[in-house]
Design an enzyme around this catalytic site. Sequence first.
Site, PDB file in Angstrom:
ATOM      1  N   SER A  88       0.799  -1.226   0.000  1.00 27.59           N
ATOM      2  CA  SER A  88       0.000   0.000   0.000  1.00 27.59           C
ATOM      3  C   SER A  88       0.831   1.276   0.000  1.00 27.59           C
ATOM      4  O   SER A  88       0.310   2.354  -0.283  1.00 27.59           O
ATOM      5  CB  SER A  88      -0.947   0.016   1.209  1.00 27.59           C
ATOM      6  N   LYS A  99       0.648   4.883   6.741  1.00 23.95           N
ATOM      7  CA  LYS A  99       0.184   5.649   5.584  1.00 23.95           C
ATOM      8  C   LYS A  99       0.834   7.030   5.622  1.00 23.95           C
ATOM      9  O   LYS A  99       1.562   7.380   6.540  1.00 23.95           O
ATOM     10  CB  LYS A  99      -1.343   5.809   5.599  1.00 23.95           C
TER      11      LYS A  99
END
Length: 221
Positions: free
Chosen positions: A35, A89
């Site tokens: 990701s 993230k």
Amino acid sequence: MKAFVRANKGFLMFIVLFGVFRTAVADWNPIPSSSMRPNLLEGDVVFVNRLAYNVKLPLTDVVLARTGEPRRGDVVTFTSPADGTRLIKRLLALPGDRVEMRNERLVINGVEQQYSVEELVQEPSAEGHMDALRMTEAVDGRRHRIQVLPQRLVARDFGPVTVPQDAYLMLGDNRDNSADSRYIGFVPRHLLIGRAERILVSADYQGNWMPRTERFGMSLR
């Protein structure tokens, strides 16, 4: 048991202090998914500064004091508000920001962020290898790489939304393959674990487990 404790009290104290250190001061975080490609690869292990934003009661999310303010562009580890898993993230919007995405491009408080195309490469995915368009994204003057997967059928727009107070919007750098704030919601400040600052070590665990020494010590932007 008492005899064991007496004989090993130094070692046991080390274990306790080490545990406190990991839960309150500094930690490391293995990267298990794609990701955050192309900046973080599966098999990277990153150093996390747990004191970058908050001092917490060890083993809890209870904030004792604030030590710094998150910035747009920080790479952050946090506890998912959806299911409690640890995620990593990029923090891209602050409390009060009005954010939208139009054709993969972020618009923050009415200003479209800057993008420049770097290259088209082949990237592994669950569907097999597919085209990945890599770009440079500049947010508040901080530049980092992202990639999009044009062949994947995903939503490329969202918002506009306003980030609530004491919460943040997180996105993966691999924009079309990331379970981030578009799906799990905004991340409250008390769920921030720390700022990821550099890659400690890296190994190609999906291949031959060879160390990727060129990634050792790499700073994260």
